[in-house]
Write an enzyme that holds these catalytic residues in place. Structure first.
Site, short mmCIF file in Angstrom:
data_model
loop_
_atom_site.label_atom_id
_atom_site.label_comp_id
_atom_site.label_asym_id
_atom_site.label_seq_id
_atom_site.Cartn_x
_atom_site.Cartn_y
_atom_site.Cartn_z
N CYS A 194 8.57 -16.65 23.75
CA CYS A 194 7.35 -15.92 24.16
C CYS A 194 6.79 -15.16 22.96
O CYS A 194 5.56 -15.13 22.76
CB CYS A 194 7.65 -14.98 25.31
SG CYS A 194 7.79 -15.80 26.93
N HIS A 216 12.30 -25.61 26.76
CA HIS A 216 11.77 -26.30 25.58
C HIS A 216 12.32 -27.71 25.50
O HIS A 216 13.47 -27.96 25.89
CB HIS A 216 12.07 -25.54 24.29
CG HIS A 216 13.53 -25.24 24.07
ND1 HIS A 216 14.17 -24.18 24.69
CD2 HIS A 216 14.48 -25.86 23.32
CE1 HIS A 216 15.44 -24.16 24.32
NE2 HIS A 216 15.66 -25.18 23.50
N HIS A 240 6.42 -18.36 30.77
CA HIS A 240 7.88 -18.33 30.61
C HIS A 240 8.57 -18.99 31.80
O HIS A 240 8.39 -18.58 32.95
CB HIS A 240 8.40 -16.89 30.45
CG HIS A 240 9.88 -16.85 30.28
ND1 HIS A 240 10.49 -16.88 29.04
CD2 HIS A 240 10.89 -16.87 31.20
CE1 HIS A 240 11.80 -16.89 29.21
NE2 HIS A 240 12.08 -16.88 30.51
N ASP A 257 11.00 -26.92 14.60
CA ASP A 257 12.29 -26.25 14.76
C ASP A 257 12.70 -25.66 13.41
O ASP A 257 12.56 -26.30 12.36
CB ASP A 257 13.35 -27.25 15.26
CG ASP A 257 14.57 -26.56 15.80
OD1 ASP A 257 14.80 -26.61 17.03
OD2 ASP A 257 15.32 -25.94 14.99
N ASN A 274 18.25 -29.18 26.60
CA ASN A 274 19.53 -28.59 26.95
C ASN A 274 19.28 -27.57 28.05
O ASN A 274 18.46 -26.66 27.88
CB ASN A 274 20.15 -27.91 25.73
CG ASN A 274 20.43 -28.90 24.60
OD1 ASN A 274 20.96 -29.98 24.83
ND2 ASN A 274 20.06 -28.54 23.38
N HIS A 309 13.03 -30.66 22.76
CA HIS A 309 13.13 -31.06 21.36
C HIS A 309 12.54 -32.47 21.24
O HIS A 309 12.86 -33.35 22.05
CB HIS A 309 14.59 -31.17 20.93
CG HIS A 309 15.37 -29.89 20.98
ND1 HIS A 309 15.69 -29.16 19.87
CD2 HIS A 309 15.92 -29.23 22.04
CE1 HIS A 309 16.41 -28.10 20.22
NE2 HIS A 309 16.57 -28.12 21.53
N CYS A 348 11.13 -12.82 25.47
CA CYS A 348 12.07 -13.76 24.86
C CYS A 348 11.53 -14.28 23.53
O CYS A 348 10.34 -14.16 23.22
CB CYS A 348 12.42 -14.90 25.83
SG CYS A 348 11.41 -16.38 25.68
N THR A 375 20.36 -22.38 23.84
CA THR A 375 20.56 -21.08 23.17
C THR A 375 19.36 -20.17 23.35
O THR A 375 19.49 -18.96 23.20
CB THR A 375 20.84 -21.26 21.67
OG1 THR A 375 19.75 -21.95 21.06
CG2 THR A 375 22.12 -22.03 21.44
P1 5GP Z 1 18.50 -25.06 22.21
O1 5GP Z 1 19.80 -24.94 21.45
O2 5GP Z 1 18.26 -23.84 23.08
O3 5GP Z 1 18.29 -26.33 22.92
O4 5GP Z 1 17.37 -25.06 21.08
C1 5GP Z 1 16.89 -23.91 20.48
C2 5GP Z 1 16.27 -24.36 19.19
O5 5GP Z 1 15.44 -23.31 18.73
C3 5GP Z 1 17.28 -24.64 18.08
O6 5GP Z 1 17.15 -25.99 17.65
C4 5GP Z 1 16.92 -23.65 16.98
O7 5GP Z 1 17.00 -24.20 15.70
C5 5GP Z 1 15.49 -23.27 17.34
N1 5GP Z 1 15.15 -21.91 16.95
C6 5GP Z 1 15.88 -20.80 17.17
N2 5GP Z 1 15.22 -19.71 16.70
C7 5GP Z 1 14.04 -20.18 16.18
C8 5GP Z 1 12.95 -19.52 15.54
O8 5GP Z 1 12.90 -18.31 15.36
N3 5GP Z 1 11.93 -20.33 15.13
C9 5GP Z 1 11.94 -21.68 15.32
N4 5GP Z 1 10.88 -22.36 14.86
N5 5GP Z 1 12.95 -22.32 15.91
C10 5GP Z 1 14.00 -21.57 16.34
ZN ZN Z 2 9.81 -16.87 27.10
#
Ligand code: 5GP
Ligand code: ZN
Length: 110
Positions: A5, A96, A44, A28, A83, A98, A2, A91
């Protein structure tokens, strides 16, 4: 493997803010506030739904470390968001948290 990972393994670059043997924290890519980093377990786990007795130590460790990581980023007041699942807006299916701050945060949901 993923996305997070791959980030943990260094295959995808990230801006690290903290790392130890259990967790990795990085900025982020799409910050919603002046300070916005993510804290992830190095093992993971898909989401909060994947937490169980054998891996919950990663979660407690994340929360033990968040105050120190936040302080290192210049904030002592912050919002922690998780989330869980697609309806909630998850997503990336690697657990994770935030951590968001560095300004007066806007509207609260609750
Ligand atoms: P979710 O929407 O799953 O709660 O948060 C995923 C977070 O990962 C989003 O805030 C998005 O900006 C961040 N994100 C997605 N792809 C990457 C990446 O390649 N690098 C970093 N540093 N953050 C990412
Ligand atoms: Zn993972």
């Amino acid at each position: 493997m993923c996305l997070f990972c791959e980030i943990i393994n260094g295959n995808i670059p990230s801006t690290k803010v903290f790392e130890d043997e259990m967790i990795y924290a990085f900025k982020d890519i799409n910050p919603v506030a002046p300070v916005h980093f993510l804290v992830v377990p190095k093992e993971h786990i898909d989401s909060v739904n994947g937490i169980h007795a054998e891996n919950s130590k990663y979660v407690s460790h994340i929360f033990e470390k968040i105050p120190e990581i936040a302080k290192s980023q210049g904030i002592e007041s912050y919002r922690i968001i998780n989330n869980c699942g697609s309806d909630a807006g998850q997503t990336v299916m690697h657990l994770h948290f935030h951590v968001i701050g560095g300004t007066e945060l806007g509207e609260k949901i609750l």
